[in-house]
Design a protein around this motif. Structure first.
Motif, PDB file in Angstrom:
ATOM      1  N   ALA A  49      43.287  45.327  29.389  1.00 27.00           N
ATOM      2  CA  ALA A  49      42.216  44.376  29.696  1.00 27.00           C
ATOM      3  C   ALA A  49      41.601  43.809  28.428  1.00 27.00           C
ATOM      4  CB  ALA A  49      41.136  45.055  30.526  1.00 27.00           C
ATOM      5  N   PRO A  50      41.669  42.475  28.243  1.00 30.32           N
ATOM      6  CA  PRO A  50      40.939  41.880  27.130  1.00 30.32           C
ATOM      7  C   PRO A  50      39.438  41.952  27.427  1.00 30.32           C
ATOM      8  CG  PRO A  50      41.980  40.177  28.473  1.00 30.32           C
ATOM      9  CD  PRO A  50      42.400  41.498  29.039  1.00 30.32           C
ATOM     10  N   CYS A  51      38.627  41.769  26.396  1.00 26.69           N
ATOM     11  CA  CYS A  51      37.174  41.952  26.551  1.00 26.69           C
ATOM     12  C   CYS A  51      36.569  41.183  27.721  1.00 26.69           C
ATOM     13  CB  CYS A  51      36.461  41.618  25.246  1.00 26.69           C
ATOM     14  SG  CYS A  51      36.727  42.902  23.988  1.00 26.69           S
ATOM     15  N   PRO A  52      36.861  39.879  27.904  1.00 27.54           N
ATOM     16  CA  PRO A  52      36.208  39.178  29.023  1.00 27.54           C
ATOM     17  C   PRO A  52      36.518  39.788  30.394  1.00 27.54           C
ATOM     18  CG  PRO A  52      37.185  37.597  27.498  1.00 27.54           C
ATOM     19  CD  PRO A  52      37.662  38.962  27.087  1.00 27.54           C
ATOM     20  N   LEU A  53      37.768  40.171  30.622  1.00 24.48           N
ATOM     21  CA  LEU A  53      38.109  40.785  31.906  1.00 24.48           C
ATOM     22  C   LEU A  53      37.536  42.195  32.002  1.00 24.48           C
ATOM     23  CD1 LEU A  53      41.781  39.630  32.579  1.00 24.48           C
ATOM     24  CD2 LEU A  53      39.771  39.186  34.003  1.00 24.48           C
ATOM     25  N   GLU A  88      34.796  43.280  30.682  1.00 18.95           N
ATOM     26  CA  GLU A  88      33.364  43.126  30.992  1.00 18.95           C
ATOM     27  C   GLU A  88      33.164  42.743  32.447  1.00 18.95           C
ATOM     28  OE1 GLU A  88      31.656  40.387  28.185  1.00 18.95           O
ATOM     29  OE2 GLU A  88      32.191  41.643  26.476  1.00 18.95           O
ATOM     30  N   ALA A  89      33.991  41.830  32.964  1.00 15.97           N
ATOM     31  CA  ALA A  89      33.854  41.395  34.360  1.00 15.97           C
ATOM     32  C   ALA A  89      34.094  42.563  35.320  1.00 15.97           C
ATOM     33  CB  ALA A  89      34.811  40.247  34.654  1.00 15.97           C
ATOM     34  N   PHE A  90      35.043  43.427  35.000  1.00 15.04           N
ATOM     35  CA  PHE A  90      35.328  44.589  35.841  1.00 15.04           C
ATOM     36  C   PHE A  90      34.377  45.756  35.581  1.00 15.04           C
ATOM     37  CE2 PHE A  90      39.679  42.891  36.662  1.00 15.04           C
ATOM     38  CZ  PHE A  90      39.764  43.163  38.013  1.00 15.04           C
TER      39      PHE A  90
END
Length: 198
Positions: free
Chosen positions: A59-63, A65-67
């Motif tokens: 998971a890259p940072c944006p995903l 964080e979203a999860f």
């Protein structure tokens, strides 16, 4: 390439989420009779050509964080393309993400050859004890990339609609994120808000 007037229109109504949830626990034969694409287009399963590709990624940072998970958590990325058999372009470009650990108890969910899954993602999640509480959808629009214009066979100058669909379970966890790229020249978005009576 078909002319715009020959393209199958899609009406995406937010009522589809409850429709999907109501069917998630139905027998497989019932779920296989129609899915979300059939719901949105009025077509039948035999009319459609479906393609799915899966891969695992950190998971890259944006995903992440979203999860609400640490960066690097293993996600299952699922890419879907569904088109009307008489047309050359898919209705949309879909990239869906699941946290692998949340679904690993059912190995069938990790195998792209089990697609299309009767009943879709809500039914898949149900097999590992996950029930959705709500679906949040955010929409933006932009000029398509050259690849999107080609893949969607967009009319010249037509924008794309970007839909970020985030699904939450009954414990308020994000359990699925889907990025959907829709061709604005043949997609209608319909939002009906039902209000409880006093």
């Amino acid at each position: 390439m078909p002319q715009d007037c020959d393209r199958t229109p899609v009406v995406r109504d937010n009522g589809r989420h409850q429709w999907e949830k109501d069917r998630a626990r139905a027998p497989g034969a019932v779920r296989a009779m129609s899915g979300a694409t059939e719901h949105d287009t009025g077509l039948h399963p035999a009319d459609l050509v479906f393609h799915a590709e899966y891969r695992e990624l950190a998971a890259p940072c944006p995903l992440a964080e979203a999860f609400g998970v640490p960066a690097g958590t293993v996600l299952l990325e699922r890419r879907y393309r569904t088109r009307y058999g008489a047309e050359n372009a898919p209705f949309s470009l879909v990239v869906s993400y699941l946290v692998r650990e949340m679904i690993a108890a059912n190995p069938e969910l990790l195998d792209e050859t089990n697609e299309p899954w009767p009943g879709g993602t809500q039914s898949q999640l149900h097999t590992v004890g996950i029930e959705l509480d709500r679906v949040e959808e955010r929409l933006t629009a932009r000029t398509p990339t050259p690849a999107e214009a080609r893949d969607l066979a967009l009319a010249s100058g037509a924008p794309v609609i970007l839909l970020r669909k985030t699904s939450y379970d009954i414990n308020d966890r994000v359990v699925n994120i889907a990025d959907v790229t829709l061709p604005a020249d043949r997609t209608e978005l319909l939002f009906t808000t039902r209000l409880e009576r006093w």
